[in-house]
Structures are given as structure tokens and as C-alpha cells.
Scaffold this active site. Structure first.
Site, PDB file in Angstrom:
ATOM      1  CG  ASN A 197      -1.937   1.061   1.252  1.00  0.00           C
ATOM      2  OD1 ASN A 197      -2.280   1.604   0.194  1.00  0.00           O
ATOM      3  ND2 ASN A 197      -2.437   1.417   2.419  1.00  0.00           N
TER       4      ASN A 197
ATOM      5  CG  ASN B  26       0.157   3.003   4.649  1.00  0.00           C
ATOM      6  OD1 ASN B  26       0.448   1.926   4.120  1.00  0.00           O
ATOM      7  ND2 ASN B  26      -0.791   3.112   5.563  1.00  0.00           N
ATOM      8  CE  LYS B  27       1.249  -1.691   5.448  1.00  0.00           C
ATOM      9  NZ  LYS B  27       0.009  -0.972   5.141  1.00  0.00           N
ATOM     10  CB  ILE B  28       8.956  -0.186   4.153  1.00  0.00           C
ATOM     11  CG1 ILE B  28      10.443   0.225   4.065  1.00  0.00           C
ATOM     12  CG2 ILE B  28       8.762  -1.636   3.716  1.00  0.00           C
ATOM     13  CD1 ILE B  28      11.324  -0.464   5.096  1.00  0.00           C
TER      14      ILE B  28
END
Lengths: 402, 402
Positions: free
Chosen positions: B226, B228-230
Site C-alpha cells: 500500500n 503508506n508501506k516501506i
């Protein structure tokens, strides 16, 4: 089939080569191999997609998702559009939103992509297969009426299948290969039985019936923007509706049912993570701008196919039903009955010559997981399956590339 | 809470401003507003995404999907990876593939994103909530053992909840905010109860426990990409496993269960349309190359937060558990108990100052649709919720942008 014994080996060989010749002629300007359906992108798509990467807005919160929804809603002429990850999830969510519950039955044609029935299964419901008509290639309202008269009954204001005891909740007609179903007959029928009309318009963006767009006839409708569709977002789908409250719930349910708040994470029902990412929506924004051009190019290709097949005996190109203007998503060659045994030989020959034709989807009632589902007699579906072949249908094959 | 009466208005104001000062100092090089988590893209991502648009290969059939799977499998050190549209669908498919059936119970922590429980619901199963531990912020193996001793019993070789009569089939531990759960204790416990270990590694790509990567501990594991992930693909997820047969089935089930054929459309079970599109995978290929750099940058930011908070009283930055190297997906500020009433005032102040902090997810057993689900005592989950705040954690905030 016995009938094909009429055609001897020489006739068969002649038939096959006449078909190949006609397809080759229709596609003369296209490089081999010719794919079944390929997208067309240009500078606009590049610009919009790069804007996502450059700004970092690639995920579900970006502005292209809303813009894409607005552009499609405007193109179709429907008040609300909710973008999701693909057509299957769009239909799954639409079924849930329409109140389809586990154990219900949902009427679908047997001739459609498996996703139509899978979405019904994902909602915990049971697909109930009905026949198609050669008039539209879609669900046959007359056959459906006869079938419902035989198997259904009303109890407590709802329709039930007397044979299974299950509630019949909704009907999902599909505008197969872009050709609109018989809309007025179907609407009258669904009103008579008080069944919900969920329109599977995944193949028919840009098609109209008496000037009104597919996607506006059901209480809700679904679109697909898979890579093989008339316009694409890579993978994507959409729920369309004129119902304000339904649209609000669709947006809520497909975005994890999160309650809007500056920072808190509260959700008020079991939602889905179905929201289309911004980078896919950006591609879609560029694609929607081309929709009229795509429809025109695909209709030109259909006309071309019809022209070259006018003088070929034993097969014809399927024509849009009267009153309809189809997007001709996939052109369909219909073999005469005497040549129905030649379908696979024809497919082999076309593939060997770099033409990626394909048969219809296997009718869903013949697949193992759906073989025990309730169904009407399906003679037309089975007939269609043996005699239809989809031909390459990318818009630029008409030779009017710009 | 009664305890917070110890802190008078002056102490509270002093506490709030000391926290703001520390966060401001840690983020001194960042422009306001500072988002919770933003992706970082460069020339490589642009090049790969443009290649998709230029070649027309944007959908699920393109080569980047396979390449992305291979790159992630290699980065994690797991034999098989199957790319899907997001982490929720990855977990849904993993649960189905592990044999979770409608009516089963699946043990999940109450402190996790709602998708963990939603995926269980989508599989027709019931989430059974257990407590977390302050050691890892993840599922507490000791509390789980005590709880199972009280509520479960073995019958016919399977584990059942004596209170509900339902089978308990699997456990889905989550490496919350990137911090690995207590892997050996948990593995021993699941072996003791013969429960399936499905690892929710959606937040922990790049985290390790004693040098072994998160995503390799369960029979299967799921990742999220997603926005907002790393690392991100816009929207995307992945199923990881070392089990050859499970991997084959995962690929089959997530691609409509279609049987491979040159042209025919046959499907042998109710499948899902969960395949990641090529354009999203292309973005992911560029992102995986940056993973080591991202982990280093995020660990540097965590160190920076810890440094500035060393001299702040009343709150601390959560530190990775012993044995673990966390990717510090989201940095967590833990307020001392006497300041737990200040959480919302603090969030308001941080937002007013352009710092997009947020509280924990509302514990799932407090959400209306999950309030009647089976659960263990959840004192730590409720305590965590009142006292934790996530701080902006984008990798480049550490000031080591390159």
C-alpha cells in the site's frame, strides 16, 4: 455433431481456408501475431502516470481516483461512479450493496466470463443460470420469463425458487461482447417479478441502446478496466448508480468502512479494501478522453469484418441488435451449424497463422464448481459455445490509426 | 482515568509542549506539513512504469509481475511469492488456501489494522481476539497459551472453542509497526496446539528476527505494498510460502482458477481476480531495489527519535524487542500512564503544528461489527490504545536523503 457429417473433408478444408483468407484480409494492415485485444496509450497517459510517480501520489488517496470517477460518470451519463480494483470486486460489492445475502440465488447467463458467477459466490450466494438469445448474445428475457413461471413462487412479498427453497434476489444481465441486452423487455420482466437489476456492463462501456448508455439501466451497474477492455487502468473496475445513498454506501464499503476522521481509525462494518490506486486511475483519466475515438475505431473494425465476410459462406460476423449501438468489444464469428465441428480446427489454423482468436468462455454450468447450480434449459448457450469464435478486436486494427 | 489526576493543568501543558519540541527537533529538516508516511520514487521507477505504458503491457499478463515476485522472494529469502492487488486480498486468499472454512475461528490480535479481521470475515470465519504484549506490541504468546488452556479442547484431532463450539483453525500474528513478534515462543505454542501459523507481515518487510526475515516464519505469510508501506506499488500485496504445492494453488486461486490453455476458458474452482497489474508490479520492481536503503533510513529516523526523546520525561519511543531488527515502519511514542488522558490533546497539538501523527487503530473488539466476537481478556490492548501515538516515519525524514 451428426449434422457436420454433411461437410466432407474437401468442403471442410475449403471452409477453413476461406475463413483464414477473410480474417487475413480484414487484418491486412496489422503486424503478426495479432493479439485478441491490446490497449492504446499516448502522451496523455504518460504525462498523468508520471505525475503520480513524480508527486508520490500513487495510492488510493490521490486526486486522480476522484477525477477518473467523475470523467467516467460524465461519459456514461450516470450520477455516481465508485472506482475499485477490478470488475469482479465491483460486482461483488454491488451484490452485497443490493442486499444479496448468503444462501440467496442470483440469476446470471451461462454465457459470460466466469467472474460474473464468481462474484455471486463471493457474496455467499448461488448463481442460477439462464439461457441467452441469438438476438443479443445476452440473457433471453422470454426464456427467463418462462423459466421463472415454472420454478418460482412469491412468498411474503419475495421471490423463491420452489425447487431449492432459496430466495431469488437479483438478476445480473451481461452485455456480452459489448452488445446491449434487450433492455425494455428485461426491465419489464424484472419489474413483474420484483427482482433487482444489477447490470454487468464490464464489456460495454461506450455501447448504447436507443441512445442511452449501457451502465445506466440497472439500479446499479459495474464496469471493468482490465487490460483487454476498450479502455484500461491496468486492472480496475467501477460501480455506477443513480442512487445517492447506494453510492455513499458503495464508497464506504469499498474503503474498509472507515469513518472519516482527522486521525482516528474507526470502522463501522466489515468493509473491503477495494479502492483503485491513484496510478491506475491516472492511466484511466487519459484513457477516458479517448473513449469516443476507441468506440469509432472498434465499430470501423466491425464494419470491416462484416464487409470481408459478406462473400464467405458458412459463417457470419455477429451484428449488434436493432436499436443498439455496440462498442463491438470483441468481434464474434458465428459458424453455420454444419461447420460447428470445425471450431477447434479453425482456432488452431488461426493461431498457427498468428491470429489470436478464441472460443467463447465455456458455459458456466459446464464448469465443475457450477455444475450443480440451479439452471434453466440452456440450448442456446450450448449452441453458441460450439459455433462462436472471437476475432482480434483491438481498436487500431481497423487501419485508421492516428 | 483516575491516575491522570496526578498531573495538573500546568504539568500537562508543560508535557505537551515538551513532546512537540522533541518531535519538531527530530523532524527539523522536514517541510511542514509532515505526512505520517510517504513513498520515495526515483528515475528507476519512472523508467519501469514508462516501459509498461510504452509497450502497452499494463495489465496482469506482463513480465514485471513475475519479476517483482522473484525480487521480493529473493529479498525476503522465501522460495515462492504470489503478487496480488493488496494485503487484505493476500490474507483472504492465504486463509482460504490454509483450509480456513466458514464457521471456523481464527485467532488475531485486537491491536492491528482492521484488514486482519476483515480478511477472516471475508473467508466466512470468525476472528477470535487475543491480547498483545508490550515486549513486541504484537500477539502475546503467554496470554494466548493461558487463554487456550481455558477455552479450548481437542476433539477428533482438532482444536475447538468450548464456549462457541467452533473449530479454531489458525493464528494470524501481526508484526505490528514492523516489530517482530516473539517468534520461537509463538512457534512452539502453535506446534503445541497444532494451529496453522499465517504470518501477517504487511508492515514488516525488511524486519528480521535473529537475522531471519519476517515473512519466513509462518506456513504462509502476507505482505502489503500500500502507499503508506516501506515500499509501494500504489496498491499491492503478496503471499509468501516455502510450500511448492501451496504456492501453485495460490497462483491458481488468485487468477480466477483458470486452467492453462492456448485459447480455451476453463476454470476448475471458484477463484478470485486478485492478480496484481503489471504497471503496479513495475513500480514495485523499482522499489524493491531500494529496500535496504529504506530500512537503513527508517532505522536512522527511529534512532533520531530515540535520541531526542531521551531527555523528555513522561513518554518514550518504542524500541524493537531483543533479537529483532525492526524496519520501524511506524515509530511509536508511548505515553506514561499518568499522561494517557493527554493523547488526544497531543494529537490535536501535533496536527495544529503540521505533524500528522495518529493514535493506534481502535482495538478491533471495540468496533461494532466485532464487539460480539470471542476474545481473551485484553487489558494490554486497551492500555496500548490509550497511550500510543504513531509519529511521521517516512524514510527520508532522517535527513539522510540521497
Amino acid at each position: 455433431m451428426a449434422i457436420s457429417a454433411q461437410a466432407g473433408p474437401a468442403v471442410e478444408a475449403c471452409f477453413l481456408s476461406s475463413i483464414l483468407e477473410a480474417v487475413d484480409l480484414a487484418l491486412s494492415s496489422a503486424k503478426r501475431p495479432v493479439a485478441l485485444h491490446e490497449p492504446r496509450f499516448g502522451a496523455r497517459e504518460r504525462e498523468l502516470v508520471m505525475d503520480c510517480v513524480d508527486t508520490g501520489w500513487v495510492s488510493s488517496a490521490g486526486r486522480y481516483v476522484t477525477l477518473f470517477e467523475e470523467m467516467v460518470a460524465s461519459a456514461v451519463g450516470v450520477p455516481h461512479a465508485v472506482a475499485v480494483v477490478n470488475g469482479t470486486t465491483a460486482l461483488h460489492a454491488a451484490l452485497v450493496l443490493e442486499g444479496v445475502r448468503p444462501g440467496d440465488e442470483v440469476i446470471v447467463p451461462s454465457i459470460t466470463f466466469v467472474a460474473t458467477a464468481n462474484a455471486v459466490s463471493h457474496a455467499g450466494a448461488v448463481p442460477h443460470f439462464v439461457d441467452s438469445t441469438w438476438m443479443t448474445m445476452g440473457l433471453d428475457p422470454v426464456a427467463l420469463d418462462e423459466h421463472l413461471q415454472q420454478v418460482s413462487e412469491r412468498r411474503d412479498g419475495q421471490l423463491f425458487n420452489r425447487q431449492t427453497g432459496r430466495r431469488i434476489r437479483a438478476v445480473v444481465p451481461v452485455h456480452v461482447f459489448g452488445h446491449p441486452v434487450d433492455v425494455p423487455q428485461l426491465q419489464a420482466l424484472l419489474a413483474k417479478y420484483d427482482l433487482i437489476f444489477i447490470e454487468d456492463a464490464t464489456e460495454s462501456l461506450g455501447s448504447t441502446w436507443k441512445g442511452q448508455a449501457c451502465g445506466t439501466f440497472g439500479h446499479s451497474a459495474v464496469l471493468s478496466f482490465n487490460g483487454n477492455k476498450i479502455i484500461t487502468t491496468g486492472g480496475g473496475g467501477m460501480i455506477l448508480t443513480a442512487d445517492d445513498q447506494y453510492a455513499r454506501r458503495a464508497r464506504h464499503l469499498t474503503t474498509t468502512a472507515k469513518i472519516a476522521h482527522q486521525w482516528a481509525f474507526e470502522h463501522d462494518e466489515v468493509g473491503y479494501n477495494y479502492r483503485l490506486p491513484n496510478i491506475n486511475a491516472a492511466l484511466g483519466c487519459g484513457q477516458v478522453e479517448r473513449l469516443p475515438e476507441m468506440v469509432a475505431a472498434k465499430r470501423a473494425l466491425a464494419t470491416r469484418y462484416m464487409q470481408v465476410f459478406e462473400n464467405v459462406s458458412g459463417a457470419r460476423i455477429f451484428r449488434e441488435p436493432g436499436g443498439a449501438a455496440s462498442n463491438y468489444w470483441l468481434n464474434t464469428l458465428v459458424l453455420d451449424r454444419e461447420f460447428s465441428d470445425e471450431r477447434d480446427a479453425l482456432l488452431s489454423m488461426l493461431h498457427a497463422n498468428g491470429i489470436q482468436a478464441r472460443p467463447l468462455w465455456t458455459p458456466l454450468h459446464l464448469l465443475p464448481m457450477y455444475s450443480d447450480c440451479p439452471r434453466a434449459p440452456l440450448p442456446v448457450a450450448e449452441d453458441m459455445f460450439t459455433r462462436c469464435i472471437n476475432l482480434p478486436s483491438s481498436p487500431f486494427l481497423s487501419g485508421e490509426r492516428n
